[in-house]
Design a protein around this motif. Sequence first.
Motif, PDB file in Angstrom:
ATOM      1  N   SER A 105     -13.456   5.287   3.941  1.00 51.77           N
ATOM      2  CA  SER A 105     -12.021   5.406   3.673  1.00 51.77           C
ATOM      3  C   SER A 105     -11.716   5.061   2.222  1.00 51.77           C
ATOM      4  O   SER A 105     -10.854   5.675   1.584  1.00 51.77           O
ATOM      5  CB  SER A 105     -11.204   4.521   4.626  1.00 51.77           C
ATOM      6  OG  SER A 105     -11.392   3.142   4.356  1.00 51.77           O
ATOM      7  N   GLN A 143     -10.528  -1.138   6.797  1.00 50.76           N
ATOM      8  CA  GLN A 143     -11.011  -0.324   5.681  1.00 50.76           C
ATOM      9  C   GLN A 143     -12.533  -0.200   5.759  1.00 50.76           C
ATOM     10  O   GLN A 143     -13.232  -1.160   6.094  1.00 50.76           O
ATOM     11  CB  GLN A 143     -10.607  -0.963   4.357  1.00 50.76           C
ATOM     12  CG  GLN A 143     -10.908  -0.122   3.123  1.00 50.76           C
ATOM     13  CD  GLN A 143     -10.483  -0.845   1.846  1.00 50.76           C
ATOM     14  OE1 GLN A 143     -10.879  -1.985   1.607  1.00 50.76           O
ATOM     15  NE2 GLN A 143      -9.662  -0.197   1.044  1.00 50.76           N
ATOM     16  N   GLU A 161      -4.053   2.021   6.798  1.00 48.81           N
ATOM     17  CA  GLU A 161      -4.334   0.876   5.936  1.00 48.81           C
ATOM     18  C   GLU A 161      -3.056   0.377   5.258  1.00 48.81           C
ATOM     19  O   GLU A 161      -2.860  -0.832   5.100  1.00 48.81           O
ATOM     20  CB  GLU A 161      -5.394   1.252   4.906  1.00 48.81           C
ATOM     21  CG  GLU A 161      -6.759   1.531   5.517  1.00 48.81           C
ATOM     22  CD  GLU A 161      -7.805   1.953   4.494  1.00 48.81           C
ATOM     23  OE1 GLU A 161      -7.498   1.932   3.283  1.00 48.81           O
ATOM     24  OE2 GLU A 161      -8.927   2.317   4.903  1.00 48.81           O
ATOM     25  N   ARG A 207     -12.562   8.033   0.075  1.00 53.71           N
ATOM     26  CA  ARG A 207     -11.540   9.083   0.090  1.00 53.71           C
ATOM     27  C   ARG A 207     -10.327   8.693  -0.753  1.00 53.71           C
ATOM     28  O   ARG A 207      -9.763   9.526  -1.460  1.00 53.71           O
ATOM     29  CB  ARG A 207     -11.104   9.386   1.521  1.00 53.71           C
ATOM     30  CG  ARG A 207      -9.986  10.415   1.600  1.00 53.71           C
ATOM     31  CD  ARG A 207      -9.974  11.187   2.884  1.00 53.71           C
ATOM     32  NE  ARG A 207      -8.835  12.100   2.962  1.00 53.71           N
ATOM     33  CZ  ARG A 207      -8.757  13.271   2.321  1.00 53.71           C
ATOM     34  NH1 ARG A 207      -9.761  13.660   1.558  1.00 53.71           N
ATOM     35  NH2 ARG A 207      -7.693  14.026   2.446  1.00 53.71           N
ATOM     36  N   SER A 208      -9.924   7.433  -0.712  1.00 56.02           N
ATOM     37  CA  SER A 208      -8.817   6.979  -1.556  1.00 56.02           C
ATOM     38  C   SER A 208      -9.127   7.213  -3.025  1.00 56.02           C
ATOM     39  O   SER A 208      -8.288   7.706  -3.787  1.00 56.02           O
ATOM     40  CB  SER A 208      -8.532   5.483  -1.321  1.00 56.02           C
ATOM     41  OG  SER A 208      -7.914   5.259  -0.074  1.00 56.02           O
ATOM     42  N   SER A 230      -3.797   2.052  -1.190  1.00 59.64           N
ATOM     43  CA  SER A 230      -4.672   2.836  -0.323  1.00 59.64           C
ATOM     44  C   SER A 230      -4.088   4.232  -0.176  1.00 59.64           C
ATOM     45  O   SER A 230      -2.881   4.430  -0.341  1.00 59.64           O
ATOM     46  CB  SER A 230      -4.791   2.181   1.062  1.00 59.64           C
ATOM     47  OG  SER A 230      -5.449   3.050   1.980  1.00 59.64           O
ATOM     48  N   HIS A 283      -4.512   5.838   2.745  1.00 59.70           N
ATOM     49  CA  HIS A 283      -4.590   6.012   4.200  1.00 59.70           C
ATOM     50  C   HIS A 283      -3.395   5.308   4.836  1.00 59.70           C
ATOM     51  O   HIS A 283      -3.184   4.115   4.599  1.00 59.70           O
ATOM     52  CB  HIS A 283      -5.890   5.443   4.749  1.00 59.70           C
ATOM     53  CG  HIS A 283      -7.108   6.117   4.207  1.00 59.70           C
ATOM     54  ND1 HIS A 283      -7.630   7.263   4.765  1.00 59.70           N
ATOM     55  CD2 HIS A 283      -7.888   5.830   3.139  1.00 59.70           C
ATOM     56  CE1 HIS A 283      -8.689   7.647   4.070  1.00 59.70           C
ATOM     57  NE2 HIS A 283      -8.867   6.790   3.077  1.00 59.70           N
TER      58      HIS A 283
END
Length: 363
Positions: free
Chosen positions: A167, A163, A125, A170-171, A120, A122
């Motif tokens: 998100s 998640q 996460e 964006r990953s 990930s 983030h």
Amino acid sequence: MTAAGLYIHVPFCASKCPYCDFYSVAYRAQTARDYTDAVCRSMLQYPADTQIDTIYFGGGTPSILPPSLLAQMISAARAHFSVADGTEITLEVNPNTATEKNLTAWKEIGINRLSFGVQSCHDDELRAIGRKHTAQQALSAVERASQLFARISCDLMLGIPAQTAQSLERSVALLIDLPVEHISAYLLSIEPGTPFDCDAVRAEAADEEEMTALYLHLSQLLEAKGFTRYEISNFARTGAESRHNLKYWQCVPYIGLGPAAHSCFGGKRYAVPADLGAFCAAEMPPREITDETCFDWEERVMLGLRLREGICLSDFAQKDASALKKRAEALQKAGYLTCADGRIALTTAGILVSNSVIAHLLG
């Protein structure tokens, strides 16, 4: 003769991720040296004229090993087997180990493909699944690696607690903005006996419907950016498919070395017991025959249908091909399969229920 793949299981980790049930132990320098010697000895169990054109270091955390030990195993493989020029040599990498010194050393010893366990981009996460790196550390590691390596793959995990489609989007955007040519997408699976095997985690992780939506969203995002889904969980730019992993799905022989490794070679299946101590102590590391046959027609169907291209009916005996074709007709009408030009392949709808589709196809 089709060249085989060589898989080397490195059973060491700095710490154990709470979702992981792969065999691994804490890293110890002397144990790592003993393990490396045992891997080199275990190569002698296989014919010296075996042609090899992929080597894959998996784990565990292979990149935790000193480059000198990785080099020792690569050299032993070249000395014992017939290793082709241009062999794909992959190292699974924890982002925190991708220092400039290590990257340079990996390049010098012949590794030419890196597979990063990013999961990930983030931090919340990553903390939720117990990863020790931050998003920025992972992105910086991939960026450093791209200065030396043309072939880079990254893992992404779907279904992480909290998640969302946004998100995940964006990953994906952050990774494909880097020189990444391959993405492996794995669904969070709660394995028995792991720390994640509890009601609290199950309540937070994505349910089946949410997981399906995340997978479809990821597929659409990657396909739109030039990453073709060539296998259910793997996406690549043209020509960047994992040559080693394709061997599993195309039923090409492979040799697995190290504790908990599996082989399919010489028409038989072998397994190495998941016992590092026994593996290191034995004069000839143990392996057990788990099946006197491998790659029968049913297995070739199950594995081949994971690929985008599916299976070719001409690769099967006439009676088996006829049975497959007949059973496929109903599944095609239901929208789960395509049947054209002598090939059977899963549709997107079929992928989402692939186990049931394959079970029906096999009768």
